[in-house]
Enzyme design. Structure first.
Site, PDB file in Angstrom:
ATOM      1  N   ASP A  29       0.856  -1.192   0.000  1.00  0.00           N
ATOM      2  CA  ASP A  29       0.000   0.000   0.000  1.00  0.00           C
ATOM      3  C   ASP A  29       0.892   1.241   0.000  1.00  0.00           C
ATOM      4  O   ASP A  29       1.877   1.306   0.730  1.00  0.00           O
ATOM      5  CB  ASP A  29      -0.916  -0.020   1.236  1.00  0.00           C
ATOM      6  CG  ASP A  29      -2.046   0.976   1.134  1.00  0.00           C
ATOM      7  OD1 ASP A  29      -3.205   0.538   1.102  1.00  0.00           O
ATOM      8  OD2 ASP A  29      -1.776   2.204   1.085  1.00  0.00           O
ATOM      9  N   ILE A  30       0.516   2.217  -0.817  1.00  0.00           N
ATOM     10  CA  ILE A  30       1.331   3.427  -0.963  1.00  0.00           C
ATOM     11  C   ILE A  30       1.334   4.275   0.324  1.00  0.00           C
ATOM     12  O   ILE A  30       2.259   5.062   0.544  1.00  0.00           O
ATOM     13  CB  ILE A  30       0.814   4.263  -2.172  1.00  0.00           C
ATOM     14  CG1 ILE A  30       1.896   5.181  -2.703  1.00  0.00           C
ATOM     15  CG2 ILE A  30      -0.448   5.029  -1.846  1.00  0.00           C
ATOM     16  CD1 ILE A  30       1.568   5.769  -4.075  1.00  0.00           C
ATOM     17  N   ASN A  85     -12.928  -3.153   2.481  1.00  0.00           N
ATOM     18  CA  ASN A  85     -13.968  -2.127   2.528  1.00  0.00           C
ATOM     19  C   ASN A  85     -14.872  -2.230   1.295  1.00  0.00           C
ATOM     20  O   ASN A  85     -14.371  -2.335   0.173  1.00  0.00           O
ATOM     21  CB  ASN A  85     -13.337  -0.734   2.574  1.00  0.00           C
ATOM     22  CG  ASN A  85     -12.452  -0.549   3.797  1.00  0.00           C
ATOM     23  OD1 ASN A  85     -12.742  -1.071   4.867  1.00  0.00           O
ATOM     24  ND2 ASN A  85     -11.372   0.185   3.647  1.00  0.00           N
ATOM     25  N   HIS A  98     -10.282  -5.311  -3.305  1.00  0.00           N
ATOM     26  CA  HIS A  98      -8.950  -5.522  -2.717  1.00  0.00           C
ATOM     27  C   HIS A  98      -9.078  -5.833  -1.244  1.00  0.00           C
ATOM     28  O   HIS A  98     -10.032  -5.418  -0.577  1.00  0.00           O
ATOM     29  CB  HIS A  98      -8.049  -4.304  -2.935  1.00  0.00           C
ATOM     30  CG  HIS A  98      -8.603  -3.027  -2.384  1.00  0.00           C
ATOM     31  ND1 HIS A  98      -9.574  -2.301  -3.045  1.00  0.00           N
ATOM     32  CD2 HIS A  98      -8.334  -2.362  -1.244  1.00  0.00           C
ATOM     33  CE1 HIS A  98      -9.878  -1.236  -2.321  1.00  0.00           C
ATOM     34  NE2 HIS A  98      -9.145  -1.247  -1.226  1.00  0.00           N
ATOM     35  N   HIS A 100      -6.971  -5.672   2.431  1.00  0.00           N
ATOM     36  CA  HIS A 100      -5.847  -5.078   3.163  1.00  0.00           C
ATOM     37  C   HIS A 100      -5.264  -6.116   4.116  1.00  0.00           C
ATOM     38  O   HIS A 100      -6.016  -6.741   4.883  1.00  0.00           O
ATOM     39  CB  HIS A 100      -6.311  -3.904   4.028  1.00  0.00           C
ATOM     40  CG  HIS A 100      -6.813  -2.724   3.268  1.00  0.00           C
ATOM     41  ND1 HIS A 100      -6.051  -1.605   3.028  1.00  0.00           N
ATOM     42  CD2 HIS A 100      -8.020  -2.466   2.696  1.00  0.00           C
ATOM     43  CE1 HIS A 100      -6.762  -0.714   2.354  1.00  0.00           C
ATOM     44  NE2 HIS A 100      -7.965  -1.215   2.142  1.00  0.00           N
TER      45      HIS A 100
HETATM   46  P1  5GP Z   1      -9.703   1.445   0.338  1.00  0.00           P
HETATM   47  O1  5GP Z   1      -9.818   2.734   1.103  1.00  0.00           O
HETATM   48  O2  5GP Z   1     -10.384   1.544  -1.008  1.00  0.00           O
HETATM   49  O3  5GP Z   1     -10.114   0.243   1.114  1.00  0.00           O
HETATM   50  O4  5GP Z   1      -8.154   1.242   0.079  1.00  0.00           O
HETATM   51  C1  5GP Z   1      -7.464   1.786  -0.986  1.00  0.00           C
HETATM   52  C2  5GP Z   1      -6.000   1.690  -0.626  1.00  0.00           C
HETATM   53  O5  5GP Z   1      -5.258   1.864  -1.811  1.00  0.00           O
HETATM   54  C3  5GP Z   1      -5.535   2.780   0.351  1.00  0.00           C
HETATM   55  O6  5GP Z   1      -5.007   2.168   1.516  1.00  0.00           O
HETATM   56  C4  5GP Z   1      -4.501   3.554  -0.438  1.00  0.00           C
HETATM   57  O7  5GP Z   1      -3.397   3.966   0.343  1.00  0.00           O
HETATM   58  C5  5GP Z   1      -4.094   2.578  -1.524  1.00  0.00           C
HETATM   59  N1  5GP Z   1      -3.699   3.197  -2.772  1.00  0.00           N
HETATM   60  C6  5GP Z   1      -4.377   4.158  -3.462  1.00  0.00           C
HETATM   61  N2  5GP Z   1      -3.723   4.465  -4.588  1.00  0.00           N
HETATM   62  C7  5GP Z   1      -2.616   3.681  -4.633  1.00  0.00           C
HETATM   63  C8  5GP Z   1      -1.550   3.550  -5.575  1.00  0.00           C
HETATM   64  O8  5GP Z   1      -1.471   4.213  -6.609  1.00  0.00           O
HETATM   65  N3  5GP Z   1      -0.593   2.640  -5.285  1.00  0.00           N
HETATM   66  C9  5GP Z   1      -0.627   1.875  -4.151  1.00  0.00           C
HETATM   67  N4  5GP Z   1       0.373   1.016  -3.961  1.00  0.00           N
HETATM   68  N5  5GP Z   1      -1.622   1.962  -3.236  1.00  0.00           N
HETATM   69  C10 5GP Z   1      -2.609   2.866  -3.489  1.00  0.00           C
END
Ligand code: 5GP
Length: 135
Positions: A29-30, A85, A98, A100
């Site tokens: 995760d970034i 989520n 996805h 986590h």
């Molecule tokens: P969500 O909030 O949808 O459950 O999680 C999305 C996750 O994707 C977040 O934790 C966010 O930091 C990660 N994320 C968003 N854009 C990128 C990206 O371009 N590269 C990577 N490696 N992670 C990303």
């Protein structure tokens, strides 16, 4: 428009990949909640858990278990949160399925966002009826 994760799959955006197979991809995760925070994604562009096919679900679960075992071996955390989520109200920001994987250490200060509440027996009974009848 393709999701940011599809763009990662297609190599248009870089990512720190830890595992890849025909159906899934795992990368860091970034913006990690803890060191080693990894995302496991389904290569098909499906927004939520509810839309996954059985095969996609199985493939993603297998990779999640495999990466969790690797995190355990490599980083030796005290625990691992596996979270997912669905929908913006639940915190989803990337609408591409996805999972986590968040390694946890005792007293690491990572915030667990939900708080437990109490519920009456009547409300519990109504809830269980509603959910079980929808299955
Ligand atoms: P969500 O909030 O949808 O459950 O999680 C999305 C996750 O994707 C977040 O934790 C966010 O930091 C990660 N994320 C968003 N854009 C990128 C990206 O371009 N590269 C990577 N490696 N992670 C990303």
């Amino acid at each position: 428009m393709a999701t940011i994760f599809t763009r990662i799959i297609n190599g248009e955006i870089p990512a720190l990949k830890v595992y890849e197979d025909a159906d899934t991809l795992a990368f860091l995760d970034i913006a990690p909640a803890s060191p080693g925070h990894t995302l496991v994604i389904c290569k098909n562009e499906v927004a939520t858990l509810m839309e996954l096919s059985d095969a996609q679900l199985l493939a993603t679960a297998r990779t999640t278990q495999r990466v969790a075992a690797a995190l355990q071996k490599a980083l030796q955390p005290d625990g691992i949160n596996i979270m997912q989520n669905n929908g913006s109200a639940a915190g989803q920001t990337v609408f591409h399925y996805h999972v986590h994987l968040i390694p946890r250490w005792n007293d690491d200060g990572v915030i667990q966002f939900w708080q437990h509440k109490s519920m009456s027996q009547a409300d519990f009974a109504e809830m269980v009826a509603k959910i079980s009848q929808a299955l």
